[in-house]
Design an enzyme around this catalytic site. Structure first.
Site, PDB file in Angstrom:
ATOM      1  N   ASP A 105      -3.587  18.387  -0.144  1.00 54.30           N
ATOM      2  CA  ASP A 105      -3.264  18.361   1.275  1.00 54.30           C
ATOM      3  C   ASP A 105      -3.402  19.815   1.920  1.00 54.30           C
ATOM      4  O   ASP A 105      -2.848  20.910   1.580  1.00 54.30           O
ATOM      5  CB  ASP A 105      -1.636  18.131   1.268  1.00 54.30           C
ATOM      6  CG  ASP A 105      -1.102  17.816   2.480  1.00 54.30           C
ATOM      7  OD1 ASP A 105      -1.462  18.870   3.421  1.00 54.30           O
ATOM      8  OD2 ASP A 105      -0.510  16.936   2.689  1.00 54.30           O
TER       9      ASP A 105
ATOM     10  N   ASP B 251      -0.734  21.585   3.583  1.00 56.02           N
ATOM     11  CA  ASP B 251       0.284  22.262   2.635  1.00 56.02           C
ATOM     12  C   ASP B 251      -0.363  23.752   1.999  1.00 56.02           C
ATOM     13  O   ASP B 251       0.470  24.570   1.947  1.00 56.02           O
ATOM     14  CB  ASP B 251       0.685  21.392   1.553  1.00 56.02           C
ATOM     15  CG  ASP B 251       1.814  20.361   1.967  1.00 56.02           C
ATOM     16  OD1 ASP B 251       2.330  20.762   3.183  1.00 56.02           O
ATOM     17  OD2 ASP B 251       1.950  19.466   1.604  1.00 56.02           O
TER      18      ASP B 251
ATOM     19  N   THR C  93       2.008   4.200   6.787  1.00 59.26           N
ATOM     20  CA  THR C  93       0.816   3.291   7.315  1.00 59.26           C
ATOM     21  C   THR C  93      -0.484   4.244   7.298  1.00 59.26           C
ATOM     22  O   THR C  93      -1.533   3.634   7.477  1.00 59.26           O
ATOM     23  CB  THR C  93       1.207   2.907   8.678  1.00 59.26           C
ATOM     24  OG1 THR C  93       1.404   4.145   9.430  1.00 59.26           O
ATOM     25  CG2 THR C  93       2.461   2.251   8.831  1.00 59.26           C
TER      26      THR C  93
ATOM     27  N   ARG D 255      -0.063  12.212   9.874  1.00 57.12           N
ATOM     28  CA  ARG D 255      -0.378  10.669   9.259  1.00 57.12           C
ATOM     29  C   ARG D 255       1.028  10.130   9.056  1.00 57.12           C
ATOM     30  O   ARG D 255       1.660  10.998   8.066  1.00 57.12           O
ATOM     31  CB  ARG D 255      -1.182  10.763   8.147  1.00 57.12           C
ATOM     32  CG  ARG D 255      -2.644  11.213   8.549  1.00 57.12           C
ATOM     33  CD  ARG D 255      -3.566  10.928   7.337  1.00 57.12           C
ATOM     34  NE  ARG D 255      -3.188  11.047   6.059  1.00 57.12           N
ATOM     35  CZ  ARG D 255      -4.070  10.591   4.952  1.00 57.12           C
ATOM     36  NH1 ARG D 255      -4.962  10.086   5.185  1.00 57.12           N
ATOM     37  NH2 ARG D 255      -3.587  11.017   3.784  1.00 57.12           N
TER      38      ARG D 255
HETATM   39  C1  PRP Z   1      -4.253  15.811   7.652  1.00 53.09           C
HETATM   40  C2  PRP Z   1      -5.691  16.547   8.026  1.00 53.09           C
HETATM   41  C3  PRP Z   1      -6.004  15.366   9.042  1.00 53.09           C
HETATM   42  C4  PRP Z   1      -5.424  14.147   8.451  1.00 53.09           C
HETATM   43  C5  PRP Z   1      -6.659  13.422   7.948  1.00 53.09           C
HETATM   44  O1  PRP Z   1      -3.310  15.948   8.256  1.00 53.09           O
HETATM   45  O2  PRP Z   1      -5.505  17.716   8.250  1.00 53.09           O
HETATM   46  O3  PRP Z   1      -5.359  15.885  10.377  1.00 53.09           O
HETATM   47  O4  PRP Z   1      -4.660  14.535   7.491  1.00 53.09           O
HETATM   48  O5  PRP Z   1      -6.220  12.181   7.407  1.00 53.09           O
HETATM   49  P1  PRP Z   1      -6.825  10.869   8.241  1.00 53.09           P
HETATM   50  O6  PRP Z   1      -8.357  11.224   8.485  1.00 53.09           O
HETATM   51  O7  PRP Z   1      -6.677   9.801   7.371  1.00 53.09           O
HETATM   52  O8  PRP Z   1      -6.345  10.699   9.720  1.00 53.09           O
HETATM   53  P2  PRP Z   1      -1.721  15.715   8.049  1.00 53.09           P
HETATM   54  O9  PRP Z   1      -1.405  14.301   8.796  1.00 53.09           O
HETATM   55  O10 PRP Z   1      -1.509  15.820   6.706  1.00 53.09           O
HETATM   56  O11 PRP Z   1      -0.798  16.771   8.929  1.00 53.09           O
HETATM   57  P3  PRP Z   1      -0.506  18.238   8.751  1.00 53.09           P
HETATM   58  O12 PRP Z   1      -1.883  19.116   9.115  1.00 53.09           O
HETATM   59  O13 PRP Z   1       0.470  18.687   9.682  1.00 53.09           O
HETATM   60  O14 PRP Z   1      -0.292  18.714   7.365  1.00 53.09           O
HETATM   61  N1  URA Z   2      -5.263  14.978   4.305  1.00 54.41           N
HETATM   62  C1  URA Z   2      -5.393  16.267   3.574  1.00 54.41           C
HETATM   63  O1  URA Z   2      -5.003  17.147   3.887  1.00 54.41           O
HETATM   64  N2  URA Z   2      -5.929  15.664   2.524  1.00 54.41           N
HETATM   65  C2  URA Z   2      -6.593  14.465   2.049  1.00 54.41           C
HETATM   66  O2  URA Z   2      -7.052  14.334   1.271  1.00 54.41           O
HETATM   67  C3  URA Z   2      -6.309  13.595   3.208  1.00 54.41           C
HETATM   68  C4  URA Z   2      -5.667  13.806   4.213  1.00 54.41           C
END
Ligand code: PRP
Ligand code: URA
Length: 209
Positions: A200, A203, A108, A104
């Site tokens: 997160d 993380d 945005t 994400r």
């Molecule tokens: C997180 C999560 C989803 C997304 C959800 O990933 O694992 O993929 O956010 O958010 P959304 O429904 O608003 O799209 P992130 O973008 O943090 O990436 P990561 O898994 O690499 O940490």
């Molecule tokens: N992605 C995450 O990992 N946690 C949230 O709460 C939203 C998006």
């Protein structure tokens, strides 16, 4: 519209409370994600088609049921979806795995694609997309569209925690997709994080914070 299945099995809810706890460490968090994925997989595959076969037991012929229909593929959304794969394949060991890399944009909150590798026969498989978090729904909706563009017809989405906003977006964009979650939380905050959520997910699985 696709059905929203909120899975309320006591074991699932107990393990979810471990994930939510801010004091849960990486090892315990990873283990709980895997176990939850396995329990959710069991529930989300409840309606897979079966067919009758005759099996010779040491005593007599038994009429049994075995899986029929299309083979399965599991598609984790990177990174956090990777944490659910082992739990899934412990129940469906012959499933193929596709990967979609999306993150994400921090400003945005829109998904940005950075990687994709699907099994060559993905169009002939039923797909379960996995990601612990369904927040705005942008990542899941983009991933599902991507998989549809590869010719897949039957797609399920499995998330551990969803926000109402994410459920609504996926149901609007993909009314043919059933969604399986362990919880629908209250809302998103100003940073599009799920409240109360678990923070997160990526993380916490990979120890990057
Ligand atoms: C997180 C999560 C989803 C997304 C959800 O990933 O694992 O993929 O956010 O958010 P959304 O429904 O608003 O799209 P992130 O973008 O943090 O990436 P990561 O898994 O690499 O940490
Ligand atoms: N992605 C995450 O990992 N946690 C949230 O709460 C939203 C998006």
């Amino acid at each position: 519209m696709g059905t929203l299945h909120v899975l309320d099995h006591p074991l699932l809810q107990h393990k979810l409370s471990i994930l939510r706890n801010k004091d849960t460490g990486v090892k315990e968090f990873r283990e709980a994600v895997n176990e939850i994925a396995m329990l959710m997989c069991y529930e989300a595959t409840r309606d897979l088609p079966t067919e009758e076969v005759q099996i010779e037991t040491p005593v007599a012929t038994a009429t049994c049921r075995v899986l029929a229909g299309k083979k399965l593929a599991i598609v984790p959304i990177l990174r956090a979806g990777l944490g659910m794969v082992d739990g899934m394949i412990s129940l469906i060991p012959s499933a193929k795995i596709g990967h979609i890399g999306l993150y994400r944009d921090p400003e945005t909150h829109e998904p940005v694609e950075y990687y994709c590798k699907m099994p060559p026969d993905i169009a002939e498989r039923d797909v379960i997309v996995v990601d612990p978090m369904l927040a705005t729904g942008g990542s899941a909706s983009a991933a599902i569209q991507f998989i549809k563009n590869h010719g897949c017809k039957t797609i399920r989405l499995m998330n551990i925690i969803a926000a109402p906003e994410g459920v609504a977006l996926v149901q609007k964009d993909h009314p043919d997709v059933d969604i399986y979650v362990a919880s629908v939380d209250e809302r998103l905050n100003d940073h599009a994080y799920i409240v109360p959520g678990l923070g997160d997910a990526g993380d916490r699985i990979f120890g990057t914070k």
